[in-house]
Design an enzyme around this catalytic site. Structure first.
Site, mmCIF file in Angstrom:
data_model
loop_
_atom_site.group_PDB
_atom_site.id
_atom_site.type_symbol
_atom_site.label_atom_id
_atom_site.label_comp_id
_atom_site.label_asym_id
_atom_site.label_seq_id
_atom_site.Cartn_x
_atom_site.Cartn_y
_atom_site.Cartn_z
ATOM 1 N N THR A 261 46.894 52.912 39.192
ATOM 2 C CA THR A 261 47.892 52.006 39.742
ATOM 3 C C THR A 261 47.541 50.605 39.251
ATOM 4 O O THR A 261 46.486 50.072 39.580
ATOM 5 C CB THR A 261 47.900 52.042 41.279
ATOM 6 N N LYS B 20 55.497 52.900 41.743
ATOM 7 C CA LYS B 20 54.288 53.006 42.573
ATOM 8 C C LYS B 20 54.187 51.833 43.533
ATOM 9 O O LYS B 20 53.704 51.974 44.666
ATOM 10 C CB LYS B 20 53.042 53.081 41.694
ATOM 11 N N LYS C 294 44.042 45.954 46.302
ATOM 12 C CA LYS C 294 44.458 45.618 44.934
ATOM 13 C C LYS C 294 45.927 45.938 44.713
ATOM 14 O O LYS C 294 46.691 45.118 44.193
ATOM 15 C CB LYS C 294 43.581 46.382 43.938
#
Length: 312
Positions: free
Chosen positions: A107, A182, A250
């Site tokens: 990701t 995502k 993150k």
């Protein structure tokens, strides 16, 4: 550019970079499906189980690229993706010949995915961004959702590989669109995780049998992946990671960055990141995302210090 060949165990050598919580299971499925695997990991001991299954452990991503037709990467942060794929000396790109394919399943930033696509295209090679959802459970059971950005013909060629690791595989659009999908996924999960933890916190406080609560809610409109899979872990005070808090922070940071760039205000996302930042500041960044319950307990003065980081 050359015609993209359909992947198959008899003719496709796969490189796999990143042997972590999810990568180990994903790579294992590929070996069991008959693919020849070349792997790289910074911590060699993490590769032992895969080497015992027949994988070859190589010294650099570049070596993996030289000896593979398709290279899959699933690492921690965008800076790791950039280093692994684009480093001029040790990266995948300088080890690629025309026609080879990079699949980054980390990701990461949509803008980086687009840059990687363009850099590989200059060399006559291909790149897909293909982040996944489903956590350690989905990786173990080969039921991951895989959202892909890139060219249709490259996606079609790699579909046999994706189908070994996941059950819901879809091309979402051009390069970077896998990562954008995502981000939408992480935004949905983030607020959903708060809702699940708050629900259980309420149930505990009022004195309900929380196992029964999970069973009832999981069969109605409140059913979520988090409730079904992480709710029981919370009740057992088991917070080992299916997905690390630090990696989720993150992801939420990338989503906030993209939202800001587009002029979007997303209050739920902002609140969730704040709570996870509190969790990380309390030295719990290596726990699983469902450890959000610990932050909510702390906010409510309900700290449960005994066995709060119990390992399963």
């Amino acid at each position: 550019m050359s015609v993209v060949k359909l992947a198959s165990p008899s003719s496709t050598r796969i490189g796999f970079i990143g042997i972590g919580v999810m990568g180990t299971s994903m790579a294992g499925h590929l070996i069991k499906a008959g693919y020849k695997l070349n792997i790289f990991t910074r911590t060699a001991s993490k590769a032992d189980s895969l080497v015992s299954l027949g994988a070859s452990l190589l010294k650099t991503p570049r070596e993996v690229a030289q000896q593979s037709d398709v290279v899959i990467s699933i690492v921690g942060y965008p800076k790791d993706v950039e280093e692994v794929l684009l480093d001029e000396k040790t990266g995948v790109l300088p080890g690629f010949e025309p026609g080879k394919i990079s699949i980054d399943m980390t990701t990461s930033k949509p803008s980086l995915a687009t840059r990687i696509y363009e850099e590989f295209k200059k060399r006559g090679a291909y790149a897909l961004d293909a982040p996944v959802s489903g956590g350690d459970i989905g990786a173990r059971n080969a039921t991951l959702s895989i959202m892909v950005g890139g060219d249709q013909d490259v996606f079609d060629a790699c579909l046999p590989i994706f189908n070994v690791m996941g059950k819901n595989v879809r091309l979402m659009g051009k390069a970077g669109f896998g990562q954008h999908t995502k981000m939408a996924n992480q935004i949905a999960i983030s607020s959903g995780m708060i809702a699940m933890c708050e629900s259980l916190l309420y149930a505990q406080r009022v004195g309900l049998d929380c196992e029964s609560v999970i069973q009832v809610l999981s069969s109605g409109a409140a059913q979520t992946f988090s409730m079904t899979n992480y709710g029981p872990r919370i009740l057992k005070r088991t917070f080992d990671p299916g997905f690390y808090v630090e990696h989720f922070i993150k992801d939420l940071g990338i989503a906030l960055e993209e939202a800001t760039r587009m002029g979007l205000i997303l209050p739920g996302l902002i609140q969730t990141k704040m709570l996870y930042d509190i969790l990380a500041a309390d030295s719990k960044e290596k726990l699983g995302t469902h450890a959000l319950m610990l932050a909510l307990e702390k906010l409510n003065g309900l700290n449960k210090t005994n066995n709060e980081e119990k390992k399963s």
